[in-house]
Structures are given as C-alpha cells and as structure tokens.
Design a protein around this motif. Structure first.
Motif, short mmCIF file in Angstrom:
data_model
loop_
_atom_site.label_atom_id
_atom_site.label_comp_id
_atom_site.label_asym_id
_atom_site.label_seq_id
_atom_site.Cartn_x
_atom_site.Cartn_y
_atom_site.Cartn_z
N ASN A 64 0.83 -1.20 0.00
CA ASN A 64 0.00 0.00 0.00
C ASN A 64 0.87 1.26 0.00
OD1 ASN A 64 -2.33 -1.47 -0.01
ND2 ASN A 64 -2.44 -1.61 2.21
N ARG A 65 1.89 1.25 -0.83
CA ARG A 65 2.75 2.41 -0.97
C ARG A 65 3.35 2.39 -2.36
NH1 ARG A 65 8.24 0.92 -0.24
NH2 ARG A 65 8.41 -1.22 0.44
N SER A 66 3.82 3.51 -2.78
CA SER A 66 4.46 3.56 -4.10
C SER A 66 5.90 3.11 -3.98
CB SER A 66 4.37 4.98 -4.67
OG SER A 66 5.07 5.87 -3.83
N LEU A 67 6.42 2.54 -5.05
CA LEU A 67 7.78 2.06 -5.08
C LEU A 67 8.59 2.83 -6.11
CD1 LEU A 67 7.28 -1.81 -5.13
CD2 LEU A 67 8.09 -0.43 -3.24
N SER A 68 9.84 3.02 -5.82
CA SER A 68 10.71 3.63 -6.83
C SER A 68 11.04 2.57 -7.87
CB SER A 68 11.99 4.16 -6.19
OG SER A 68 12.78 3.09 -5.74
N VAL A 69 11.47 3.02 -9.01
CA VAL A 69 11.83 2.09 -10.09
C VAL A 69 12.98 1.20 -9.63
CG1 VAL A 69 12.73 1.94 -12.42
CG2 VAL A 69 11.00 3.62 -11.88
N ALA A 70 13.94 1.77 -8.89
CA ALA A 70 15.07 0.99 -8.41
C ALA A 70 14.62 -0.15 -7.50
CB ALA A 70 16.06 1.89 -7.68
N ASP A 71 13.65 0.13 -6.62
CA ASP A 71 13.15 -0.92 -5.73
C ASP A 71 12.38 -1.98 -6.50
OD1 ASP A 71 14.26 0.29 -3.53
OD2 ASP A 71 12.42 1.38 -2.99
N ALA A 72 11.61 -1.55 -7.48
CA ALA A 72 10.82 -2.50 -8.26
C ALA A 72 11.70 -3.40 -9.12
CB ALA A 72 9.83 -1.75 -9.15
N LEU A 73 12.80 -2.88 -9.63
CA LEU A 73 13.67 -3.66 -10.50
C LEU A 73 14.79 -4.38 -9.76
CD1 LEU A 73 14.09 -1.30 -13.56
CD2 LEU A 73 12.67 -3.32 -13.36
N SER A 74 14.93 -4.14 -8.46
CA SER A 74 16.05 -4.74 -7.74
C SER A 74 16.04 -6.26 -7.81
CB SER A 74 16.05 -4.28 -6.28
OG SER A 74 14.92 -4.80 -5.61
N GLY A 75 14.89 -6.86 -7.73
CA GLY A 75 14.81 -8.31 -7.81
C GLY A 75 15.20 -8.84 -9.18
N ALA A 76 14.96 -8.05 -10.23
CA ALA A 76 15.31 -8.48 -11.58
C ALA A 76 16.78 -8.27 -11.87
CB ALA A 76 14.45 -7.73 -12.59
N LEU A 77 17.38 -7.25 -11.30
CA LEU A 77 18.78 -6.93 -11.61
C LEU A 77 19.77 -7.72 -10.77
CD1 LEU A 77 18.66 -3.05 -12.00
CD2 LEU A 77 18.80 -4.78 -13.79
N ASP A 78 19.41 -8.06 -9.54
CA ASP A 78 20.37 -8.70 -8.65
C ASP A 78 20.95 -10.01 -9.20
OD1 ASP A 78 20.28 -6.61 -6.90
OD2 ASP A 78 18.83 -7.53 -5.55
N PRO A 79 20.15 -10.93 -9.77
CA PRO A 79 20.76 -12.15 -10.32
C PRO A 79 21.73 -11.87 -11.47
CG PRO A 79 18.39 -12.43 -10.11
CD PRO A 79 18.69 -11.01 -9.82
N VAL A 80 21.43 -10.88 -12.28
CA VAL A 80 22.32 -10.54 -13.39
C VAL A 80 23.63 -9.97 -12.86
CG1 VAL A 80 22.59 -9.04 -15.41
CG2 VAL A 80 20.39 -10.14 -14.95
N LEU A 81 23.54 -9.12 -11.85
CA LEU A 81 24.74 -8.54 -11.27
C LEU A 81 25.58 -9.59 -10.56
CD1 LEU A 81 23.33 -5.16 -9.91
CD2 LEU A 81 24.75 -5.54 -11.92
N LYS A 82 24.93 -10.56 -9.91
CA LYS A 82 25.69 -11.62 -9.24
C LYS A 82 26.48 -12.46 -10.23
CE LYS A 82 22.87 -12.03 -5.11
NZ LYS A 82 23.57 -11.05 -4.38
N LYS A 83 25.93 -12.68 -11.43
CA LYS A 83 26.67 -13.41 -12.47
C LYS A 83 27.90 -12.64 -12.92
CE LYS A 83 22.94 -16.13 -14.43
NZ LYS A 83 22.12 -16.40 -15.62
#
Length: 170
Positions: A12-31
């Motif tokens: 019930n709050r707005s999210l920044s783009v960085a927070d919304a995409l963090s789950g998608a970017l983290d696996p790529v960055l870990k590789k």
C-alpha cells in the motif's frame, strides 16, 4: 488441473523504479561478480576524475580457490582512446574504490574487451533552423502572451514541433 498461483503481495505504498527492478537486476549482477549494485550505482561518485565519465564497471572477478582472499580484479569498459590512461592509472582507481567502501575490495583494475559507449548525453542536437514562414507564424501565435519567459518557451516549442512535422514529411 491448473495450479492455483498465490495472489501477489500488495503494497500500500508507491515504489521507486530501483526498488521495483532490484529483484530483476540482482541475479544478473551476481553473475557479473557484483554482490550488490553499489559499485555500479555509485561509480560516478567513487571513481577519480575523468574516469567517472569515460569508464564503467563491467565485471568483478575473484581469485579462485581462496575463500577469504581480499581483492578482486575489476574489469572496466572504457571509451576508445582512454584505455592506455586507465591501464596506467589502475592502482589509483582501485584505491579510490577501496577508499569508498572502507576495505580492500579491488586489488587490480583491467580493461574489458567490450567498449563503453556513453549514453545520449553526447548526441548531436538537431540544428535545423525553422523557415522564415514558420518563424512568422509561430511569432504571430505567441505575440499576445504577456509573460516574456512563457512567450519565449512557447516560441521555442513551436519551432521544435514544426521541425518534427517537416522531418516526418521527408
């Protein structure tokens, strides 16, 4: 029988783009060897001048076989023409990154085989001048506006829009 998917968790709050995409970017960055986004996200702050604008982190490689080894190799992408300077200043760049994090993260800096192409900041701006008839037409449309700044902004917008319409007609 189709599986019942769990209902998505509602926030019930707005999210920044960085927070919304963090789950998608983290696996790529870990590789690519990055434990977090900090090195990439704060590169412009931690890298010494001019390397903050002519290079970006590409990969972080850790030594094999040593579990507690400090000091990874940071691979940087750079604009062609800056590779020699970066190869000579690798120690300075590594020291700046380590100073930012407060511990030895980077032992050495090397160049990546892939070049860095900067974003749209360096693109050429459209320098087409509007025709005299367009200048007169837009000038007549905004002549009644009293506020000078607003009139000038609308005049520039009118010229830009007329350039767009003539480019599409070509």
């Amino acid at each position: 029988m189709a599986k019942d998917l769990p209902e998505p968790k509602r926030r019930n709050r707005s999210l920044s783009v960085a927070d919304a995409l963090s789950g998608a970017l983290d696996p790529v960055l870990k590789k690519r060897g990055f434990a977090s986004r900090d090195l990439i996200a704060h590169w412009s702050v931690m890298a010494p001048k001019p390397y903050d604008t002519v290079a970006i982190p590409d990969k972080l490689t850790w030594p094999r076989g040593e579990r507690s080894a400090e000091g990874a190799t940071l691979l940087l992408r750079c604009i062609p023409g800056h590779a020699l300077a970066i190869s000579h200043e690798g120690g300075k760049i590594a020291a700046a990154v380590n100073r930012y994090f407060g511990f030895v993260l980077v032992d050495s800096v090397r160049l990546s085989a892939e070049p860095f192409t900067p974003g749209s900041a360096g693109r050429q701006q459209n320098t087409n001048q509007p025709s005299p008839s367009t200048v007169a037409k837009v000038g007549a449309l905004v002549a009644d506006i009293e506020n000078e700044d607003l009139r000038e902004a609308l005049r520039l917008l009118g010229h830009a829009l007329s350039n767009r319409s003539t480019e599409k007609g070509k």
